[in-house]
Motif scaffolding. Sequence first.
Motif, mmCIF file in Angstrom:
data_model
loop_
_atom_site.group_PDB
_atom_site.id
_atom_site.type_symbol
_atom_site.label_atom_id
_atom_site.label_comp_id
_atom_site.label_asym_id
_atom_site.label_seq_id
_atom_site.Cartn_x
_atom_site.Cartn_y
_atom_site.Cartn_z
ATOM 1 N N ASP A 196 0.824 -1.216 0.000
ATOM 2 C CA ASP A 196 0.000 0.000 0.000
ATOM 3 C C ASP A 196 0.855 1.261 0.000
ATOM 4 O O ASP A 196 0.337 2.368 -0.175
ATOM 5 N N LYS A 197 2.173 1.088 0.192
ATOM 6 C CA LYS A 197 3.119 2.211 0.065
ATOM 7 C C LYS A 197 4.193 1.801 -0.938
ATOM 8 O O LYS A 197 4.402 0.596 -1.151
ATOM 9 N N ILE B 236 -0.553 -0.539 -4.475
ATOM 10 C CA ILE B 236 -2.009 -0.709 -4.384
ATOM 11 C C ILE B 236 -2.694 0.652 -4.402
ATOM 12 O O ILE B 236 -2.294 1.561 -3.666
ATOM 13 N N LYS C 71 -5.432 3.580 -3.748
ATOM 14 C CA LYS C 71 -6.188 3.987 -2.543
ATOM 15 C C LYS C 71 -7.573 3.335 -2.478
ATOM 16 O O LYS C 71 -8.054 2.987 -1.399
ATOM 17 N N TRP D 122 -7.573 0.186 -0.658
ATOM 18 C CA TRP D 122 -6.945 0.155 0.677
ATOM 19 C C TRP D 122 -7.419 1.371 1.470
ATOM 20 O O TRP D 122 -6.647 2.246 1.845
ATOM 21 N N SER D 123 -8.727 1.437 1.671
ATOM 22 C CA SER D 123 -9.272 2.553 2.455
ATOM 23 C C SER D 123 -10.706 2.201 2.840
ATOM 24 O O SER D 123 -11.252 1.196 2.375
ATOM 25 N N SER E 6 -5.104 -1.025 9.899
ATOM 26 C CA SER E 6 -4.360 -1.536 8.742
ATOM 27 C C SER E 6 -4.627 -3.033 8.531
ATOM 28 O O SER E 6 -4.708 -3.490 7.392
ATOM 29 N N HIS F 42 -7.754 -3.294 6.576
ATOM 30 C CA HIS F 42 -7.555 -2.998 5.144
ATOM 31 C C HIS F 42 -6.879 -4.189 4.461
ATOM 32 O O HIS F 42 -7.221 -4.553 3.337
ATOM 33 N N PHE G 264 -8.420 -6.267 1.428
ATOM 34 C CA PHE G 264 -7.649 -6.306 0.185
ATOM 35 C C PHE G 264 -7.429 -7.743 -0.280
ATOM 36 O O PHE G 264 -7.641 -8.077 -1.453
#
Length: 349
Positions: free
Chosen positions: A67-68, A91, A93, A96-97, A126, A129, A133
């Motif tokens: 996600d980063k 990934i 947003k 992953w939100s 997290s 998420h 995901f």
Amino acid sequence: KVLAAESGSSKPTGKLESSGLSTGTKMNATFVSLTRNSDLWDIADSIRNVEDRFNRNYHYDWVFLNDKPFDETFKKVTTALVSGTARYGLIGKEHWSFPEFIDQEKAKAVREDMAERKIIYGDSISYRHMCRFESGFFFRQPLMNEYEWYWRVEPSIKLFCDIGFDPFVFMAENKKIYSFVISLFEYAETIPTIWDSAKKFMKLHPEHIPEGNAIDWLSDDGGESYNHCHFWSNFEVGNLNWLRSKAYLDFFEVLDQDGGFFYERWGDAPVHSIAAGLLLKKEEIHFFDDIGYWHVPFTHCPTSEQKRLENKCHCNPKDNFDWKGYSCTTKWFEKNELKYPEGWEDQKD
Ligand code: GDP
Ligand code: MN
């Protein structure tokens, strides 16, 4: 679709004659790992295990998702370790939100309550998420769209045996869609209403429920309630086209709309497992007894001594979780009328 093995593979590190790789066919398949940059050395350990026991002879690609953005060290080290092509995906947003229909106040109250009740990852945003995901989005990342088969690998896992065959080829040849090595009961506190959503789905979409599915492994009362059995999804070899099918996406959509990823703490393991149990015919789900495996705190070690010796397994058979009281694999054998391996009764707790 079987692809011809690349003759001029970019990094030919292994020898093809070993470990029974006979046909030279290669599937359209990839390893996939969702990781943070901080997971580098733990995923490095896993990669080394997978390469030494299998992929050094096969050179399948490896997709890393995060996600980063991955940092240079992560990419440099993992690229060096993977014998196929290592690829890196960021990934979006939207995957992953919090979806907009989620009531933030309600979700926050749940996290606080679960923290007090000391439910594992109960206070984590997290982790939720991540579970959502893995349940609904990993298989439709742009990089993953290029493949038909995946093998999920998590940080700090161990493989205990040589894998002298190609599990992707095995799956395709035997018409398998989903697979597992460890199954167990899920913590009830994390999924109080998941079966209500599953039942809602079955009512809404009877067209997706085939005869001869594995619902009797998920429910002991003909579908009324969930017995909490699930396949442990930190290991999976599966077919991505199934996850991208209307049946699976309809299933995910019903569950997602009910909000349990955030109002409870639904894991991707029960989500994948309930989907597999309802949407697939039971013989499309495979138990990979040959793949000795560990993810904290459970071990799958082949029960058969002959198998362990032939495949150079280094696990202690006493640690095998398959037949213990908290495992659902005994029930899997029972419901599928599979032949129990010799000595299984000695490994019960
Ligand atoms: P556990 O096995 O349920 O205890 O959970 P893990 O900590 O192993 O997480 C499951 C998978 O998701 C692993 O592959 C982790 O590396 C990955 N993961 C967990 N949280 C995050 C996160 O916040 N970001 C990313 N990119 N990966 C995560
Ligand atoms: Mn894990």
